[in-house]
Design a protein around this motif. Sequence first.
Motif, mmCIF file in Angstrom:
data_model
loop_
_atom_site.group_PDB
_atom_site.id
_atom_site.type_symbol
_atom_site.label_atom_id
_atom_site.label_comp_id
_atom_site.label_asym_id
_atom_site.label_seq_id
_atom_site.Cartn_x
_atom_site.Cartn_y
_atom_site.Cartn_z
ATOM 1 N N GLY A 30 0.805 -1.219 0.000
ATOM 2 C CA GLY A 30 0.000 0.000 0.000
ATOM 3 C C GLY A 30 0.832 1.259 0.000
ATOM 4 O O GLY A 30 0.388 2.287 0.524
ATOM 5 N N MET A 31 2.023 1.211 -0.580
ATOM 6 C CA MET A 31 2.929 2.348 -0.549
ATOM 7 C C MET A 31 2.833 3.141 -1.856
ATOM 8 O O MET A 31 2.545 2.580 -2.906
ATOM 9 N N ARG A 56 4.289 8.387 7.666
ATOM 10 C CA ARG A 56 2.916 8.291 8.176
ATOM 11 C C ARG A 56 1.970 9.152 7.352
ATOM 12 O O ARG A 56 0.768 8.897 7.301
ATOM 13 N N GLU A 57 2.511 10.171 6.712
ATOM 14 C CA GLU A 57 1.723 10.990 5.776
ATOM 15 C C GLU A 57 1.845 10.462 4.354
ATOM 16 O O GLU A 57 0.900 10.551 3.573
ATOM 17 N N HIS A 58 3.018 9.920 4.014
ATOM 18 C CA HIS A 58 3.276 9.382 2.675
ATOM 19 C C HIS A 58 3.820 7.955 2.819
ATOM 20 O O HIS A 58 5.048 7.772 2.910
ATOM 21 N N PRO A 59 2.955 6.940 2.895
ATOM 22 C CA PRO A 59 3.458 5.562 3.033
ATOM 23 C C PRO A 59 4.437 5.232 1.904
ATOM 24 O O PRO A 59 4.116 5.379 0.723
ATOM 25 N N SER A 60 5.637 4.797 2.250
ATOM 26 C CA SER A 60 6.671 4.620 1.242
ATOM 27 C C SER A 60 7.622 3.499 1.631
ATOM 28 O O SER A 60 7.714 3.111 2.798
ATOM 29 N N ARG A 61 8.319 3.008 0.626
ATOM 30 C CA ARG A 61 9.425 2.087 0.864
ATOM 31 C C ARG A 61 10.695 2.933 0.977
ATOM 32 O O ARG A 61 11.054 3.659 0.043
ATOM 33 N N VAL A 87 9.861 -3.873 8.970
ATOM 34 C CA VAL A 87 8.457 -3.775 8.563
ATOM 35 C C VAL A 87 7.600 -3.623 9.812
ATOM 36 O O VAL A 87 8.045 -3.904 10.923
ATOM 37 N N GLY A 88 6.363 -3.184 9.615
ATOM 38 C CA GLY A 88 5.471 -3.015 10.755
ATOM 39 C C GLY A 88 5.765 -1.732 11.513
ATOM 40 O O GLY A 88 6.131 -0.705 10.936
ATOM 41 N N ALA A 89 5.628 -1.793 12.845
ATOM 42 C CA ALA A 89 5.812 -0.608 13.683
ATOM 43 C C ALA A 89 7.232 -0.070 13.611
ATOM 44 O O ALA A 89 7.468 1.115 13.848
ATOM 45 N N GLU A 90 8.193 -0.916 13.293
ATOM 46 C CA GLU A 90 9.588 -0.470 13.205
ATOM 47 C C GLU A 90 9.838 0.454 12.014
ATOM 48 O O GLU A 90 10.837 1.171 11.986
ATOM 49 N N GLU A 95 7.794 0.408 4.751
ATOM 50 C CA GLU A 95 8.803 -0.597 5.040
ATOM 51 C C GLU A 95 10.173 -0.015 4.734
ATOM 52 O O GLU A 95 10.312 0.889 3.900
ATOM 53 N N THR A 96 11.183 -0.511 5.423
ATOM 54 C CA THR A 96 12.514 0.072 5.346
ATOM 55 C C THR A 96 13.553 -1.014 5.115
ATOM 56 O O THR A 96 13.458 -2.108 5.693
#
Length: 351
Positions: A30-31, A56-61, A87-90, A95-96
Amino acid sequence: MKIDLTDTTAAKINKALVAGRREIGTPAVGMVLTLVIVTDEENAYDALKAAGDASREHPSRILVVIRRVSRTLRDRTSSRLDAEVRVGAEAGAGETAVLRLYGEVCDHAQSVVLPLLLPDAPVVVWWPVNGPLDPAEDPLGALAQRRVTDAYACEEPVRELAARADAYTPGDTDLAWTRITPWRSMLAAALDQVDCEVRSVEVEGETSNPSCELLAMWLADRLHVPVRRLPSAGPGLTAVRMDTSCGPVRLDRADGRLATLSIQGQPERAVALKRRDTTELIAEELRRLDPDDTYASALRFGVDRLDGSAGSSGEQPAAVATAEEDAAKAPAQRAASKTARKSPTRKAAAK
């Protein structure tokens, strides 16, 4: 959750990202974009925290590229890629992947990043420090639609602006320009309240703050009046004073948080004009992915054409209008001509 990968490949990193999403119960992607951060180990934490909050404003990888310095000849001639997948809360709302490059692979970072980009999604590359003079020619910058640098982090910010003007490519931007967005909005709103002609402008701020030069160049480029650059103790921008046919218009900010707007014939007003952190700046840049023609026009105006600027000592060549500069200014000139037909007075062209 975190997944550590040692001496890995881009294919294994992709598999770890998919496995991490399935593990937390969100297999769908959903990024909306891929944000590539090119930094060093010292600044990686702050940059990653700012990007994570902005996600949190722009979901991104988020792909963090860190080139590690090899100490021995054996390490420099060998190649290794380590990765940390979050991934997730981290990882905020996306996702990073933190990529640490060793040896010869440091010279081919684009080959590592390319397989990890989200398909059919825009790419933004951000250099928190040590940005290239020509971001569009950088191998990683060539992958992106938007390239974000920060002249404030350079040793000689004013000279950096002159170099960026020479190498500007549509899609380039700088956080020094993003920092003055509230100032530009407030000044344009102030000129909308008066019906008068601006004669001259003074911009006051820290000596080595590139945002002060950019604001002065923007005012000179848009209003076509003399703009004087004055030094102050800061923090950042401290004041803008405009001499108009209706009296002075002043915007003063001494403490970096609250400013005072003064217009002739009107009571003084306190306005919120705090210095924003990196999270807010990068979030603003991610809101628009098209070329910023206003930034290009202001950047090409030239620091040395300001009265009292650091570049007016003859160290830098005078700015010369080029065909590209004329093309960038054409929309603004057409808008200014329409305004001139409606009213004989000159107002800010940044409405």
